[in-house]
Each structure stands twice: as structure tokens, then as C-alpha cells.
Design a protein around this motif. Structure first.
Motif, PDB file in Angstrom:
ATOM      1  N   GLU A  18       0.838  -1.199   0.000  1.00  0.00           N
ATOM      2  CA  GLU A  18       0.000   0.000   0.000  1.00  0.00           C
ATOM      3  C   GLU A  18       0.873   1.249   0.000  1.00  0.00           C
TER       4      GLU A  18
ATOM      5  N   PHE B 156      -3.456   3.627  -2.255  1.00  0.00           N
ATOM      6  CA  PHE B 156      -3.859   2.574  -3.176  1.00  0.00           C
ATOM      7  C   PHE B 156      -2.848   1.427  -3.100  1.00  0.00           C
ATOM      8  N   ASN B 157      -3.245   0.286  -3.641  1.00  0.00           N
ATOM      9  CA  ASN B 157      -2.424  -0.920  -3.537  1.00  0.00           C
ATOM     10  C   ASN B 157      -1.647  -1.178  -4.824  1.00  0.00           C
TER      11      ASN B 157
ATOM     12  N   GLN C 132      -3.247  -3.127  -7.916  1.00  0.00           N
ATOM     13  CA  GLN C 132      -3.949  -4.293  -7.398  1.00  0.00           C
ATOM     14  C   GLN C 132      -5.438  -4.049  -7.605  1.00  0.00           C
TER      15      GLN C 132
ATOM     16  N   ASP D 293      -9.340  -4.066  -7.709  1.00  0.00           N
ATOM     17  CA  ASP D 293     -10.434  -4.430  -6.817  1.00  0.00           C
ATOM     18  C   ASP D 293     -11.496  -5.178  -7.619  1.00  0.00           C
TER      19      ASP D 293
END
Length: 254
Positions: A42, A46-47, A113, A115
Motif C-alpha cells: 500500500e 492505493f495498492n 492491485q 479491486d
């Protein structure tokens, strides 16, 4: 270390450098570490997904170092091609490569990543998945769009299509594991069928998929379904033979 960043994310280079420096000791591991290692970190709310590709053997190290683009570079470039064609894939951020005189040693692909709610494989192993038929129908339309743009997604297996529910009856689709793709002026029916056949041998799913895809292509559902079932079984047979051969080779190496 060679570093290539997407023009919109150059400001994040120092943070990406830091993540890679601490890759082994931190981050959330996704999946197993049998081949590639995927971790999520992270930053800035955001990832970031970092995929560390398996270290190549000596021959492949030379090939990826001097002849072919690395898997990380191809993933990065192909993601941008997909997005330019309005085809879903996680936002690409960067790729890093560590090369020496003997070729490629390490390579990493940085992306968002994504969602999502499910993978295509959930539709196979969860027959009661909510709105399953509608998701299969929309999956068919998604792949028809891809094929109509001449895109052949080589690793089109059930775990490489991610699906996100965006409305009560609307879904978005994202392709991952992008390093093997071919781009054609057009895609024949045979190539389309072989590409779809990698998803599953499940007769129900292939039936529903055929109902949605065949009319778009202008072919009867029955003909499309029969071709798809034959191709999916052929693909499964080849996969099982390769798997058996690998086990035999490992046995003799021991």
C-alpha cells in the motif's frame, strides 16, 4: 537496474524503489511462490501489485537479456495496448529489470492491485454463484470484443480473467498475466475457438458461452458449442500429457 515507468507515475519512482528494496521482507503475498512471486503493497492510499518473475535459466537469461523482451516488459507494454483499445486490465505502473553481462537476472512488473469480486474460475467451481448465467453471457461479449480486435490472449485460463460487479446486472472484466499475447489484423474462428477452449471443459458454461458468442459471430449455437467442446477437450488432453511428461522428467532427474 533498468527502470521504465508509465509517464503518469514517474513521480512514484522513489517509492517503487523502496518497495522493491524491501520486497522479500514485506508486502502481502498473493498465491504461492512456486514460480513467480506476487506481493501487494500500500502506498498513497492505493495498492501496488508487484510481480517478481521466476529467475530464468542460463539460456533464457541470455535470450531475455539480448534477444527477446522480458516478461515484465511485455506485461507492461501489452497492458498499455489493451487499455488503448478499451480492454480492461489493471493499470500498469512500471517494469524493472536487473541485467548483467550474462543476461537477465531479475524482472518485476508493477501494476494496480485491481479491486474485483471474482475470477472466471469461480463460475466453474461454484455452480450456484449469484447471477452466474448473466456473468457467462457478458464474459462471452467481452472475449468477442477482444477477438474482434485481433487479440490472442495466449494464457487465457480461468484464473486470468478478473470480474467486478459494477451494477445490479453489469460487470467489468480485466485480463491479467499478460506477458504472452499475439496481435493480428483479424482472428479466425479456429483461433477464437481454441482461445476460448482454454477457459473450461464444463459443458454447461460452454453451452451458455456459445449461446452468447455464436450469434455475435454469425454462427449457429450448436455448431459453435460442438467446436468449443471438442477444442476444450483437446486442450485438456494436451495439458495432461505435458503435466505427465514434466513429472517423468523430474523423476529421472532425481
Amino acid at each position: 537496474m533498468k527502470k521504465v515507468l508509465h509517464s503518469d507515475y514517474i513521480s512514484l519512482q522513489n517509492k517503487f524503489d523502496f518497495l522493491l528494496k524491501n520486497f522479500k521482507s514485506s508486502g502481502e503475498l498473493i498465491g504461492s511462490e512456486k514460480r513467480n512471486v506476487i506481493k501487494v503493497f500500500e502506498i498513497d492510499g492505493f495498492n501496488v501489485n508487484i510481480k517478481s518473475f521466476k529467475k530464468p535459466n542460463l539460456i533464457n537469461s541470455l535470450i531475455y537479456g539480448y534477444i527477446r523482451k522480458s516478461k515484465a516488459q511485455r506485461s507492461f507494454e501489452y497492458a498499455q495496448v489493451l487499455l488503448s483499445k478499451n480492454i480492461g486490465t489493471p493499470q500498469p505502473f512500471a517494469f524493472y529489470e536487473n541485467k548483467t553481462i550474462t543476461g537477465l537476472k531479475d524482472s518485476y512488473y508493477f501494476s494496480l492491485q485491481q479491486d474485483v469480486d471474482l475470477m472466471f474460475r469461480n463460475l466453474i467451481f461454484e455452480p450456484d454463484y449469484p447471477n452466474r448465467d448473466e456473468i457467462i453471457k457478458q464474459s462471452a461479449a467481452f472475449f468477442f470484443k477482444i477477438h474482434n480486435q485481433g487479440i490472442e490472449f495466449i494464457d487465457n485460463t480461468a484464473g486470468n480473467t478478473l470480474i467486478k460487479k459494477v451494477d445490479e446486472n453489469k460487470y467489468e472484466f480485466y485480463l491479467v498475466d499478460l506477458n504472452r499475447m499475439n496481435f493480428h489484423d483479424s482472428l479466425s474462428l479456429e483461433k477464437r475457438i481454441k482461445n476460448i477452449a482454454k477457459l473450461t471443459t464444463d459443458s454447461y458454461i460452454n453451452s451458455k458461452f456459445s449461446e452468447a458468442y455464436a450469434p455475435l459471430f454469425g454462427l449457429s449455437e450448436t455448431d459453435f458449442y460442438n467446436m468449443l467442446m471438442e477444442a476444450s477437450q483437446t486442450f485438456l488432453d494436451k495439458f495432461n500429457r505435458r503435466k505427465k511428461l514434466k513429472k517423468q522428467l523430474k523423476f529421472w532427474k532425481k
